[in-house]
Design an enzyme around this catalytic site. Structure first.
Site, mmCIF file in Angstrom:
data_model
loop_
_atom_site.group_PDB
_atom_site.id
_atom_site.type_symbol
_atom_site.label_atom_id
_atom_site.label_comp_id
_atom_site.label_asym_id
_atom_site.label_seq_id
_atom_site.Cartn_x
_atom_site.Cartn_y
_atom_site.Cartn_z
ATOM 1 N N LYS A 60 5.236 5.698 1.252
ATOM 2 C CA LYS A 60 4.751 5.804 -0.123
ATOM 3 C C LYS A 60 5.876 5.500 -1.108
ATOM 4 O O LYS A 60 7.045 5.697 -0.785
ATOM 5 C CB LYS A 60 4.262 7.237 -0.397
ATOM 6 C CG LYS A 60 2.979 7.626 0.284
ATOM 7 C CD LYS A 60 2.593 9.061 -0.065
ATOM 8 C CE LYS A 60 1.323 9.492 0.657
ATOM 9 N NZ LYS A 60 0.125 8.741 0.248
ATOM 10 N N ARG B 108 -7.148 11.235 8.348
ATOM 11 C CA ARG B 108 -8.359 10.969 9.144
ATOM 12 C C ARG B 108 -8.046 10.990 10.628
ATOM 13 O O ARG B 108 -8.895 11.339 11.443
ATOM 14 C CB ARG B 108 -8.975 9.638 8.694
ATOM 15 C CG ARG B 108 -8.097 8.463 8.936
ATOM 16 C CD ARG B 108 -8.536 7.245 8.141
ATOM 17 N NE ARG B 108 -8.205 7.334 6.720
ATOM 18 C CZ ARG B 108 -8.523 6.413 5.817
ATOM 19 N NH1 ARG B 108 -9.178 5.325 6.178
ATOM 20 N NH2 ARG B 108 -8.189 6.567 4.555
HETATM 21 N N1 BES Z 1 -2.650 12.429 1.349
HETATM 22 C C1 BES Z 1 -3.030 11.104 0.973
HETATM 23 C C2 BES Z 1 -4.146 11.085 -0.083
HETATM 24 C C3 BES Z 1 -3.818 11.639 -1.438
HETATM 25 C C4 BES Z 1 -3.499 10.777 -2.466
HETATM 26 C C5 BES Z 1 -3.912 12.983 -1.729
HETATM 27 C C6 BES Z 1 -3.224 11.261 -3.730
HETATM 28 C C7 BES Z 1 -3.633 13.469 -2.981
HETATM 29 C C8 BES Z 1 -3.303 12.600 -3.992
HETATM 30 C C9 BES Z 1 -3.549 10.329 2.185
HETATM 31 O O1 BES Z 1 -2.952 10.650 3.389
HETATM 32 C C10 BES Z 1 -3.276 8.881 1.929
HETATM 33 O O2 BES Z 1 -2.140 8.530 1.865
HETATM 34 N N2 BES Z 1 -4.329 8.074 1.836
HETATM 35 C C11 BES Z 1 -4.195 6.679 1.616
HETATM 36 C C12 BES Z 1 -5.124 5.953 2.532
HETATM 37 C C13 BES Z 1 -4.963 4.475 2.510
HETATM 38 C C14 BES Z 1 -3.641 4.092 3.146
HETATM 39 C C15 BES Z 1 -6.098 3.818 3.255
HETATM 40 C C16 BES Z 1 -4.537 6.399 0.154
HETATM 41 O O3 BES Z 1 -5.490 7.018 -0.349
HETATM 42 O O4 BES Z 1 -3.831 5.628 -0.457
HETATM 43 MN MN MN Z 2 -1.207 9.506 3.757
#
Ligand code: BES
Ligand code: MN
Ligand code: ZN
Length: 455
Positions: free
Chosen positions: A233, A307
């Protein structure tokens, strides 16, 4: 009354007027708080209004707080919601401050209701219920606020064990060996990149006189820190990812509440806990993992880790006997894009189960809005080399994430709450301090009291 007429107090939601109490009052000061439009006033608003008043009073270092109940909402539910609001206001996220700590909680709280409108024992029950639910929400907030260097998967599991054992629940903590023996390749795949070993927290509420079926299965995402892994990230705001276990905290604390309140049903809680880290051993894009259910997953983006661990956990909850499932997860940024920080997204099957969960959640103050699981979304997850991929591209990101989970629940009634937008408050609100919100604790706990209406 005079302030109302002069326009000084308009009655807008959360507007407050504090004035010295006149003759005939046993209080030093009286505060009036606006409750907004009469037509849209409900127990959820009442909970927030009570919390806002109590927060304001606490910040003024009030020690003894009395709430005079007004209005025509059903009194039991109103007293419970008021109690929840007042208890929620007692939370302070200042554990790591050595100076400038927030005001202490009230020494004394009184809720005043009109005489003879309800049996005192029922009102005492409502207060007890509100207190336990409010306190359990605060325990979840405390857990979610914890930095990840403190709350590692192992420490999360230990804390859960303490919390649940004290509430009379059975708790098993699965370590790496047991997780491997169960074949949870998705959880192990996510955990590989971390020096902290994963855990699965298993909680059981087994009242001896409850029917053997239905069995409610609660599953919560327990990522104690989400760096994104190799698909790392951006730095900006990454610190927030310490609360990526808010769904797991909700399950632990809902189990606490429903055990103390003696829910008349068997409930199983499963929380897979791990960090998502990049390292020389971490899972990489293109890797294929085998889940405990036997399905194979091609990892396209290591940041779609929630997931993965939930896939194995949903499978395990069913293996342990769950007949009805609910999972809670800070799963996708796409849910935040779709619904903002105002409401969670709810998905699931069949519709009447989703509806049941939604109604319960809404009444408990956990807003959720229904989203679709059309078969077409599954096409976005088709893999060339494995059974499915873990991401489906940008369109409908919250829906494809839910679709991924659906692969692991078969035909079992199941509801999925994507709470990415509502688990954390970036700014404080009149009714709640900033930080972890304690999302879904009350929804999940209340659900365990509705089984007579399930089909
Ligand atoms: N924990 C994050 C989702 C999240 C984002 C929670 C912002 C709280 C605030 C999750 O694990 C994630 O990173 N999801 C990705 C999925 C994507 C790579 C398909 C996302 O939502 O960007
Ligand atoms: Mn994530
Ligand atoms: Zn995550």
């Amino acid at each position: 009354m005079r302030a109302r007429e002069s326009g000084e107090l308009q009655g807008k939601l959360y507007e407050m007027l504090v004035t010295p109490a006149g003759n005939g009052w046993r209080a030093v000061r009286v505060a009036f708080i606006g409750a907004g439009k009469r037509a849209s006033f409900d127990t959820d608003k009442l909970r927030r209004v009570a919390a806002a008043a109590a927060l304001n009073a606490r910040q003024r270092r009030v020690q003894r707080f009395a709430w005079a109940h007004r209005g025509d909402l059903p009194l039991g539910a109103a007293v419970q919601a008021t109690t929840e609001g007042i208890v929620l206001s007692a939370f302070s996220g200042d554990r790591y401050k050595t100076a400038d700590r927030g005001a202490p909680p009230f020494e004394d709280v009184l809720i005043v209701v009109p005489v003879g409108t309800e049996q005192p024992s029922r009102l005492e029950g409502a207060i007890e219920r509100g207190r336990v639910l409010g306190e359990s929400s605060n325990v979840a907030r405390e857990l979610s606020n914890e930095p990840s260097n403190v709350l590692t998967p192992a420490v999360f599991a230990e804390r859960a064990k303490e919390i649940c054992t004290a509430a009379g629940l059975g708790v098993d903590i699965l370590g790496e060996r047991e997780i491997a023996d169960l074949g949870m390749g998705l959880l192990l795949g996510v955990a590989r990149g971390s020096d902290e070993p994963p855990r699965v927290i298993v909680m059981r509420h087994s009242p001896p006189d409850a029917p053997r079926s239905p069995v409610l299965g609660l599953v919560g995402k327990g990522i104690t820190f989400d760096t994104g892994g190799i698909s790392i990230k951006p730095a900006d705001g990454m610190e927030r990812m310490k609360d990526d276990m808010a769904g797991g905290a909700a399950v632990v604390c809902a189990m606490r509440a429903l055990a103390i309140l003696r829910a008349p049903i068997h409930v199983i809680g499963v929380v897979p806990a791990t960090e998502n880290m990049p390292s020389g051993r971490a899972v990489k894009p293109g890797d294929v993992l085998t889940s405990a259910s036997g399905k194979t997953v091609e990892v396209i983006n290591t940041d779609a880790e929630g997931r993965l661990i939930l896939g194995d956990a949903l499978w395990y909850a069913q293996k342990l006997g769950a007949t009805h499932l609910v999972d809670v997860a800070t799963l996708t940024g796409a849910a935040v894009v779709a619904l903002g920080k105002v409401t969670a997204a709810i998905f699931g099957q069949p519709d009447d189960w989703v509806q049941r969960v939604r109604e319960t959640a809404m009444a408990a103050g956990d807003r959720c809005w229904p989203m679709p699981l059309y078969d077409e979304y599954a096409e976005q997850l088709k893999s060339d080399i494995a059974d499915i991929m873990n991401t489906g591209g940008r369109p409908a990101g919250a829906c494809t994430a839910a679709m991924f989970l659906k692969e692991f629940v078969g035909t079992t009634p199941w509801a999925h709450l994507d709470v990415a937008g509502v688990a954390w408050l970036d700014e404080s609100k009149p009714w709640m301090a900033k930080g972890a919100s304690g999302v879904a604790v009350r929804a999940l706990a209340e659900l365990a009291f509705t089984s007579d209406t399930w089909t």
